[in-house]
Design a protein around this motif. Structure first.
Motif, PDB file in Angstrom:
ATOM      1  N   GLY A  50      -4.542   3.717  -6.389  1.00  9.10           N
ATOM      2  CA  GLY A  50      -3.676   2.566  -6.593  1.00  9.10           C
ATOM      3  C   GLY A  50      -2.903   2.237  -5.332  1.00  9.10           C
ATOM      4  N   PRO A  51      -2.147   1.134  -5.362  1.00  5.60           N
ATOM      5  CA  PRO A  51      -1.501   0.660  -4.142  1.00  5.60           C
ATOM      6  C   PRO A  51      -0.320   1.527  -3.729  1.00  5.60           C
ATOM      7  CG  PRO A  51      -0.792  -0.669  -6.004  1.00  5.60           C
ATOM      8  CD  PRO A  51      -1.862   0.258  -6.523  1.00  5.60           C
ATOM      9  N   THR A  52      -0.007   1.446  -2.445  1.00  4.93           N
ATOM     10  CA  THR A  52       1.226   1.998  -1.915  1.00  4.93           C
ATOM     11  C   THR A  52       2.056   0.847  -1.373  1.00  4.93           C
ATOM     12  OG1 THR A  52       0.065   2.400   0.171  1.00  4.93           O
ATOM     13  CG2 THR A  52       0.323   4.292  -1.314  1.00  4.93           C
ATOM     14  N   ASP A  53       3.375   0.940  -1.510  1.00  5.98           N
ATOM     15  CA  ASP A  53       4.236  -0.137  -1.032  1.00  5.98           C
ATOM     16  C   ASP A  53       4.303  -0.116   0.494  1.00  5.98           C
ATOM     17  OD1 ASP A  53       6.507  -2.177  -1.881  1.00  5.98           O
ATOM     18  OD2 ASP A  53       7.245  -1.001  -0.177  1.00  5.98           O
ATOM     19  N   ALA A  54       4.141  -1.276   1.108  1.00  6.21           N
ATOM     20  CA  ALA A  54       4.061  -1.344   2.565  1.00  6.21           C
ATOM     21  C   ALA A  54       5.328  -0.826   3.237  1.00  6.21           C
ATOM     22  CB  ALA A  54       3.782  -2.781   3.009  1.00  6.21           C
ATOM     23  N   TRP A  55       6.493  -1.264   2.768  1.00  7.15           N
ATOM     24  CA  TRP A  55       7.714  -0.911   3.489  1.00  7.15           C
ATOM     25  C   TRP A  55       8.192   0.496   3.163  1.00  7.15           C
ATOM     26  CZ3 TRP A  55       8.745  -3.040   7.804  1.00  7.15           C
ATOM     27  CH2 TRP A  55       8.176  -4.298   8.080  1.00  7.15           C
ATOM     28  N   VAL A  56       7.844   1.020   1.988  1.00  8.41           N
ATOM     29  CA  VAL A  56       8.089   2.438   1.725  1.00  8.41           C
ATOM     30  C   VAL A  56       7.225   3.287   2.662  1.00  8.41           C
ATOM     31  CG1 VAL A  56       7.861   4.279   0.016  1.00  8.41           C
ATOM     32  CG2 VAL A  56       8.811   2.078  -0.663  1.00  8.41           C
ATOM     33  N   THR A  57       5.955   2.906   2.781  1.00  8.21           N
ATOM     34  CA  THR A  57       5.044   3.630   3.673  1.00  8.21           C
ATOM     35  C   THR A  57       5.544   3.602   5.105  1.00  8.21           C
ATOM     36  OG1 THR A  57       3.123   3.109   2.300  1.00  8.21           O
ATOM     37  CG2 THR A  57       2.691   3.683   4.587  1.00  8.21           C
ATOM     38  N   LEU A  58       5.911   2.424   5.602  1.00  4.53           N
ATOM     39  CA  LEU A  58       6.318   2.308   7.002  1.00  4.53           C
ATOM     40  C   LEU A  58       7.622   3.048   7.267  1.00  4.53           C
ATOM     41  CD1 LEU A  58       5.346  -1.408   7.695  1.00  4.53           C
ATOM     42  CD2 LEU A  58       4.127   0.659   8.403  1.00  4.53           C
ATOM     43  N   ALA A  59       8.506   3.109   6.272  1.00  3.68           N
ATOM     44  CA  ALA A  59       9.731   3.885   6.442  1.00  3.68           C
ATOM     45  C   ALA A  59       9.413   5.357   6.670  1.00  3.68           C
ATOM     46  CB  ALA A  59      10.644   3.718   5.224  1.00  3.68           C
TER      47      ALA A  59
END
Length: 308
Positions: A50-59
């Motif tokens: 399933g998806p991962t949130d972009a800005w959580v990942t980049l943080a």
């Protein structure tokens, strides 16, 4: 020419997978790690887990990398309200020591909106919202300390915002705007963007799109330089067998990838990158679709990156 790694995690990738790719991106000498901002897989694949949130990942990646730039192609204006989005991006920029670049677009994939209960207005309204959000985001980031920011638009209104937190860099992260639209996209890029990105073009289609953006910049008297870039699906092999194996792994045909992407031997890739460079392109985002194949990145770093 800068080469950046660009991933599509909605197709099926955990954070640990993305961390491995980002770490390899940094260790192998690429300029940046970018990811899409999508909530639903595309095509006939499972998309698990399933998806991962972009800005959580980049943080998280901001704290686990040291050098590479980090960003999105593209965050959708439909996904988040501009005030909270400004806070998230500013925080990740601060966490990374000022390494964030902010790709921003209208949003286009209706199915992911309906799947997760996100409103999906018509295209004209999406452009209106995108423009208002760009004004708000850059306005919040550029408001001097101890001053407030207000905005009264058709879709959004802010009153007396403290415009906090501030990004690591004065004025905020560089904004990337992309797309092939002939009128509204160049106008928004000229006004707000540090970089214009053309997604998945053929070399012969690049110069006219770049020229439209340059004309829009001239029309408003912009003197700040614009960075021009393209995104390309990448599939590289030392020989035809290795190339075919990598194409099969992503469900594509070698001939089609050679025509519509950046595919072939290292020398073929270098030749096509040279054609993009001849159009004024300064960066290529290499869309890597098989995130388990770190040997692919090693090949690109060893035999393509040094030549460009």
């Amino acid at each position: 020419m800068q080469l950046r790694i660009f991933t599509e995690p909605q197709q099926g990738a955990t954070y640990d997978t993305l961390l491995r790719v980002a770490t390899a991106t940094e260790e192998l000498g690429f300029d940046a790690f970018f990811r899409s901002d999508h909530y639903l897989k595309m095509g006939d694949i499972s998309g698990l887990p399933g998806p991962t949130d972009a800005w959580v990942t980049l943080a998280a990646l901001a704290r686990e990398t040291d050098r590479i730039r980090l960003g999105t192609l593209m965050t959708a204006a439909t996904f988040r309200l501009p005030g909270p989005l400004a806070i998230s991006v500013a925080q990740v920029d601060e966490m990374s020591g000022g390494r964030v670049e902010f790709g921003f677009g209208t949003g286009w994939f209706e199915a992911e909106h309906t799947a997760y209960g996100i409103p999906f207005p018509p295209l004209g309204e999406r452009f209106e919202r995108l423009e208002e959000q760009l004004e708000i985001l850059t306005g919040l980031w550029r408001t001097p300390a101890e001053e407030t920011y207000s905005f009264d638009g058709r879709h959004y209104a802010l009153t007396g915002s403290p415009a906090l937190p501030k990004p690591a860099r004065p004025g905020g992260p560089p904004v990337i705007i992309g797309g092939a639209g002939p009128v509204r996209t160049p106008r928004l890029a000229a006004r707000y963007a540090a970089e214009f990105n053309l997604p998945f073009p053929r070399p012969e289609d690049v110069a006219p799109a770049f020229e439209r953006v340059a004309a829009a910049c001239a029309e408003i008297g912009r003197t700040e330089p614009m960075t021009y870039s393209v995104a390309q699906v990448v599939c590289c092999g030392r020989d035809e067998a290795e190339l075919r194996r990598r194409a099969d792994a992503i469900g594509r045909k070698v001939d089609e990838l050679r025509e519509n992407g950046l595919a072939g031997t290292p020398d073929e890739l270098v030749d096509k990158i040279g054609k993009f460079a001849g159009t004024g392109c300064e960066r290529v985002y290499l869309q890597v679709l098989d995130l388990s194949d770190l040997d692919h990145l090693e090949l690109l770093a060893a035999e393509v990156l040094p030549q460009v």
